[in-house]
Design a protein around this motif. Structure first.
Motif, short mmCIF file in Angstrom:
data_model
loop_
_atom_site.label_atom_id
_atom_site.label_comp_id
_atom_site.label_asym_id
_atom_site.label_seq_id
_atom_site.Cartn_x
_atom_site.Cartn_y
_atom_site.Cartn_z
N GLN A 122 -50.48 -9.85 17.52
CA GLN A 122 -50.36 -9.18 16.13
C GLN A 122 -50.19 -9.87 14.44
O GLN A 122 -50.92 -9.18 13.44
CB GLN A 122 -48.12 -8.78 16.01
CG GLN A 122 -48.33 -7.65 17.28
CD GLN A 122 -47.05 -7.19 17.43
OE1 GLN A 122 -46.39 -7.13 16.61
NE2 GLN A 122 -46.17 -6.86 18.83
N GLY A 123 -50.04 -10.75 14.66
CA GLY A 123 -50.50 -11.87 13.34
C GLY A 123 -51.66 -12.05 13.55
O GLY A 123 -51.71 -11.84 12.36
N GLY B 81 -38.57 -14.74 15.67
CA GLY B 81 -39.73 -14.70 15.85
C GLY B 81 -40.28 -16.62 16.34
O GLY B 81 -41.53 -16.69 16.60
N CYS C 292 -46.40 -12.03 19.38
CA CYS C 292 -46.02 -12.11 18.41
C CYS C 292 -47.26 -12.84 17.87
O CYS C 292 -47.70 -12.02 16.33
CB CYS C 292 -44.99 -13.31 17.65
SG CYS C 292 -44.78 -13.83 16.28
N VAL C 293 -48.15 -13.40 17.89
CA VAL C 293 -49.23 -14.15 17.82
C VAL C 293 -50.53 -13.18 17.95
O VAL C 293 -51.43 -12.86 16.36
CB VAL C 293 -50.50 -15.53 18.02
CG1 VAL C 293 -50.40 -16.34 17.78
CG2 VAL C 293 -48.73 -16.14 18.72
N GLU D 279 -52.63 -8.34 11.92
CA GLU D 279 -52.88 -8.76 10.12
C GLU D 279 -53.43 -9.56 8.97
O GLU D 279 -54.17 -9.12 8.47
CB GLU D 279 -50.87 -9.41 10.45
CG GLU D 279 -50.30 -8.32 9.02
CD GLU D 279 -49.41 -9.15 8.96
OE1 GLU D 279 -48.78 -8.32 7.55
OE2 GLU D 279 -48.60 -8.48 9.66
N GLU E 103 -38.99 -18.31 22.06
CA GLU E 103 -39.33 -17.52 22.60
C GLU E 103 -38.14 -17.83 23.17
O GLU E 103 -36.53 -17.95 22.97
CB GLU E 103 -39.93 -17.71 23.32
CG GLU E 103 -41.60 -18.58 23.17
CD GLU E 103 -42.10 -17.64 22.66
OE1 GLU E 103 -42.21 -16.43 23.52
OE2 GLU E 103 -42.77 -17.72 22.30
N THR F 245 -49.35 -18.77 12.75
CA THR F 245 -50.12 -19.28 14.11
C THR F 245 -51.61 -18.47 13.81
O THR F 245 -52.55 -18.69 14.52
CB THR F 245 -49.16 -18.57 15.35
OG1 THR F 245 -48.23 -19.91 15.10
CG2 THR F 245 -50.17 -19.63 16.00
N GLY F 246 -51.03 -17.10 13.88
CA GLY F 246 -52.36 -16.04 13.32
C GLY F 246 -53.83 -16.86 13.06
O GLY F 246 -54.50 -16.35 13.06
N GLY G 272 -43.96 -18.78 14.05
CA GLY G 272 -44.21 -17.58 13.16
C GLY G 272 -45.75 -17.00 13.43
O GLY G 272 -46.51 -17.31 13.52
N SER G 273 -44.84 -16.04 13.87
CA SER G 273 -46.61 -15.06 13.64
C SER G 273 -47.87 -15.53 12.93
O SER G 273 -48.83 -15.68 13.25
CB SER G 273 -46.31 -13.08 13.78
OG SER G 273 -47.16 -12.58 13.68
#
Length: 425
Positions: free
Chosen positions: A16-17, A178, A13-14, A20, A181, A297-298, A293-294
């Protein structure tokens, strides 16, 4: 600024964040050169040559400038971070459990290698709280830091109170979005915010406190009767982490709390986090942002990568410049304890009882109990017992030594006196 080559561990999740946000950023010159994953057979949208299952392929690649660790396994994460630092690479991580349990060692390792570990994404998602504590409050004595540190539980509590949905249904929804967990234990039992509080204690007060020394309770035992009690008294419930300096000691814990509607935290909804800081000079400051959320945090991870490109490091000013304050659990707090039958709770553990209620299907008491006593009490592990800090909570008792602990302290002092008398004779 040179183009930064990034070696990434984990593409969940992170991860991929981060991918992006990095690819949609207009002010950052860098790219992910290689991604280390565990399952090579899993289908992914990116080209297969971008992935590897070999840790060494990233650690030993001299062309990679920064290692970013975004995996769930705390032990494996520590191994990656240590290997990267020793290989001369700075690291960004979002693994709060790994950082919290090993922070003292990581600080020493940074000094030895001259490289940096940044972990803004590990604490409160998109809120830049660590860098704020390091830079803005680096020299100001703080009185308190507290807040909602877990977006998953705040989302669940919001839905339960605002939409009157059942806990299992909301938990499943949070997982699908998301925010939580697949195994939600760390979130709903209060371990996740405890790890974050442990990290913030270093940056806010200059002390390393292992997570195991911090009392944590979660929201997984909330009963319908507890929600009705809260509504009848005009409260909501929030999972709050807090640390407070009183005199020359710091007290801290993570416990669900009844929050009055006029308090700031009562209005923090869904996956948002909030952190309040009270300083001797600045008074109270409030920070709000998405904590789960992705993309949020990303974005925090990308901010750390950007900071490393300018050779930024945490200076741990308070840890090195202030006298070490002791962390203590020996102070009473006022709690609401609900249970099914009277024999389930040992009332002798309480300093005092203010209120009792008994019925055929629901019982509760309100009383003062020492934080340390609560942490050790066997009955607190009973899944049918729920504990919530009252609005008075720690306002009256915190900072005072528990009666039981005072007796123990006096006893120890007397023992010490007798020993000194013997030695003198």
């Amino acid at each position: 600024m040179k183009n930064i080559n990034i070696g990434l561990f984990g593409f969940g999740c992170v991860g991929q964040g981060l991918y992006e946000t990095l690819n949609n950023s207009r002010n950052f010159a860098g790219e992910i050169s290689k991604i280390c994953i565990k399952n090579a057979d899993k289908k992914r949208k990116l080209p297969s040559q971008l992935f590897t299952t070999s840790k060494e392929e990233i650690i030993n690649d001299e062309a990679i400038d920064i290692v970013v660790e975004l995996i769930d396994d705390a032990d494996a994460a520590l191994s990656i971070v240590v290997a990267a630092l020793k290989a001369g690479k700075s690291v960004v991580t979002a693994n709060k459990k790994m950082v919290a349990e090993n922070l003292e060692y990581l600080v020493e390792l940074q000094q030895q290698t001259g490289k940096a570990v940044l972990y803004e994404g590990a604490v409160c998602g998109s809120i830049p709280i660590i860098r704020t504590l390091e830079e803005y409050f680096g020299h100001e004595p703080l009185n308190e830091i507290k807040g909602i540190f877990n977006g998953s539980t705040n989302y669940i509590l919001t839905k339960i109170f605002e939409e009157r949905l059942d806990y299992p249904k909301v938990l499943k929804e949070a997982q699908e979005l998301g925010f939580a967990e697949t195994d939600p234990t760390l979130d709903v039992q209060g371990f996740d915010p405890k790890f974050k509080l442990s990290i913030l204690l270093t940056h806010a007060f200059g002390i390393h406190v292992p997570p195991s020394h911090i009392t944590n309770l979660g929201i997984d035992r909330l009963k319908t009767a507890d929600l009705e009690y809260a509504r009848a008294n005009g409260h909501t419930i929030k999972l709050v982490a807090q640390a407070k300096r009183i005199g020359e000691k710091v007290f801290g814990f993570v416990i669900p709390q009844f929050v009055q509607p006029d308090q700031t935290l009562a209005n923090i909804q869904n996956e948002f986090n909030a952190v309040t800081i009270n300083g001797e000079f600045c008074d109270e400051q409030l920070f709000i942002g998405k904590g789960a959320g992705s993309l949020p945090t990303g974005a925090a991870v990308l901010s750390d990568i950007s900071a490393l490109s300018y050779d930024y490091k945490y200076e741990y000013k308070k840890h090195y410049n202030l006298g070490k304050l002791p962390f203590s659990n020996q102070s009473p707090i006022q709690v609401y304890v609900s249970y099914n039958s009277p024999e389930q709770v040992d009332l002798s553990d309480f300093e005092s009882i203010q209120e009792k209620y008994f019925s055929f299907d629901h019982c509760y008491i309100i009383g003062n109990i020492c934080i340390g006593k609560l942490q050790k009490a066997e009955w607190r592990n009973n899944q049918n017992i729920n504990i919530v800090l009252t609005p008075e909570g720690c306002q009256k008792g915190l900072g005072n030594l528990c009666v039981s602990d005072l007796k123990e302290e006096i006893s120890e002092l007397k023992k010490g006196q007798k020993i000194r008398e013997r030695i003198t004779i």
